[in-house]
Design a protein around this motif. Structure first.
Motif, short mmCIF file in Angstrom:
data_model
loop_
_atom_site.label_atom_id
_atom_site.label_comp_id
_atom_site.label_asym_id
_atom_site.label_seq_id
_atom_site.Cartn_x
_atom_site.Cartn_y
_atom_site.Cartn_z
N UNK A 58 46.46 30.26 43.71
CA UNK A 58 45.50 31.01 44.19
C UNK A 58 44.10 30.52 44.16
N UNK A 59 43.25 31.06 45.03
CA UNK A 59 41.81 30.81 45.13
C UNK A 59 41.19 32.07 45.17
N UNK A 60 40.11 32.35 44.24
CA UNK A 60 39.49 33.60 44.29
C UNK A 60 37.91 33.43 44.45
N UNK A 61 37.28 34.38 45.04
CA UNK A 61 36.08 34.63 45.17
C UNK A 61 35.34 35.03 43.74
N UNK A 62 34.18 34.51 43.48
CA UNK A 62 33.78 34.87 42.04
C UNK A 62 33.60 36.19 41.63
N UNK A 63 33.30 37.17 42.91
CA UNK A 63 33.06 38.51 42.76
C UNK A 63 34.46 39.07 42.22
N UNK A 64 35.30 38.58 42.17
CA UNK A 64 36.77 39.27 41.79
C UNK A 64 37.59 38.51 40.99
N UNK A 65 37.12 37.59 40.66
CA UNK A 65 37.68 36.78 39.48
C UNK A 65 37.93 37.55 38.08
N UNK A 66 39.29 37.66 37.64
CA UNK A 66 39.46 38.39 36.50
C UNK A 66 39.84 39.97 36.78
N UNK A 67 39.59 40.10 37.96
CA UNK A 67 39.79 41.56 38.09
C UNK A 67 41.08 41.74 39.47
N UNK A 68 41.21 40.77 40.19
CA UNK A 68 42.08 40.84 41.35
C UNK A 68 43.09 39.71 41.23
N UNK A 69 44.43 39.99 41.53
CA UNK A 69 45.32 38.96 41.51
C UNK A 69 46.06 38.95 42.87
N UNK A 70 46.15 37.81 43.46
CA UNK A 70 47.07 37.74 44.56
C UNK A 70 48.20 37.02 44.25
N UNK A 71 49.29 37.46 44.88
CA UNK A 71 50.59 36.87 44.75
C UNK A 71 51.48 37.04 45.79
N UNK A 72 52.66 36.36 46.01
CA UNK A 72 53.34 36.30 47.04
C UNK A 72 54.81 36.45 46.81
N UNK A 73 55.72 37.12 47.57
CA UNK A 73 57.02 36.63 47.57
C UNK A 73 57.68 36.48 48.56
N UNK A 74 58.08 34.96 48.76
CA UNK A 74 58.44 34.35 49.78
C UNK A 74 59.68 34.87 50.20
N UNK A 75 60.75 35.18 49.86
CA UNK A 75 61.79 35.74 50.25
C UNK A 75 61.64 37.03 51.12
N UNK A 76 60.62 37.79 50.58
CA UNK A 76 60.28 38.93 51.67
C UNK A 76 59.25 38.85 52.44
N UNK A 77 58.53 37.61 52.74
CA UNK A 77 57.51 37.46 53.57
C UNK A 77 56.27 38.34 53.49
N UNK A 78 56.08 38.50 52.09
CA UNK A 78 54.81 39.38 51.85
C UNK A 78 53.95 38.89 50.64
N UNK A 79 52.70 39.32 50.83
CA UNK A 79 51.65 38.92 50.18
C UNK A 79 50.94 40.06 49.52
N UNK A 80 50.50 40.06 48.15
CA UNK A 80 49.98 41.36 47.65
C UNK A 80 48.60 41.08 47.02
N UNK A 81 47.83 41.94 46.99
CA UNK A 81 46.69 42.06 45.99
C UNK A 81 46.33 42.96 45.35
#
Length: 121
Positions: A58-81
């Protein structure tokens, strides 16, 4: 062709949380990055977070570091925030995108329709 659909937006009070979901259907082709962007009225589009789908890096904007988390579920073809400790300045339309890292997003990007996030103080 690949289609992206976002969901999970809504209205919350400052300090609250939301989780955005992006569902991809169809073939993504060579697109190896998925990310979240946001745009508030009168403001420029801002990249919030991206994830390299093969590795999960993952790569985050400074404005959201520590607060937001991006993840993915490859099997489901989904990405979350996952968005925690939301602030009024997080209020924006949030868009999911997929693109090829070696190309510009303008050239290779596919975008979802957007989901509104509103944070009240």
């Amino acid at each position: 062709q690949v289609q992206l659909v976002e969901s999970g937006g809504g209205s919350v009070q400052a300090g609250g949380s939301l989780r955005l979901s992006c569902s991809a259907s169809g073939n993504t082709g060579s697109r190896n990055v998925m990310g979240w962007f946001r745009q508030a009225p009168g403001k420029e589009r801002e990249e919030v977070a991206r994830i390299y789908t093969l590795t999960g890096r993952p790569v985050y904007a400074d404005s959201v570091k520590g607060r937001f988390t991006i993840s993915r579920d490859s099997a489901k073809n989904m990405v979350y925030l996952q968005m925690n400790s939301l602030k009024p300045e997080d209020t924006a339309m949030y868009y999911c995108a997929a693109w090829t890292s070696s190309l510009t997003i303008a050239t290779s990007g596919v975008w979802g329709q957007g989901t509104q996030v509103t944070v009240s103080s």
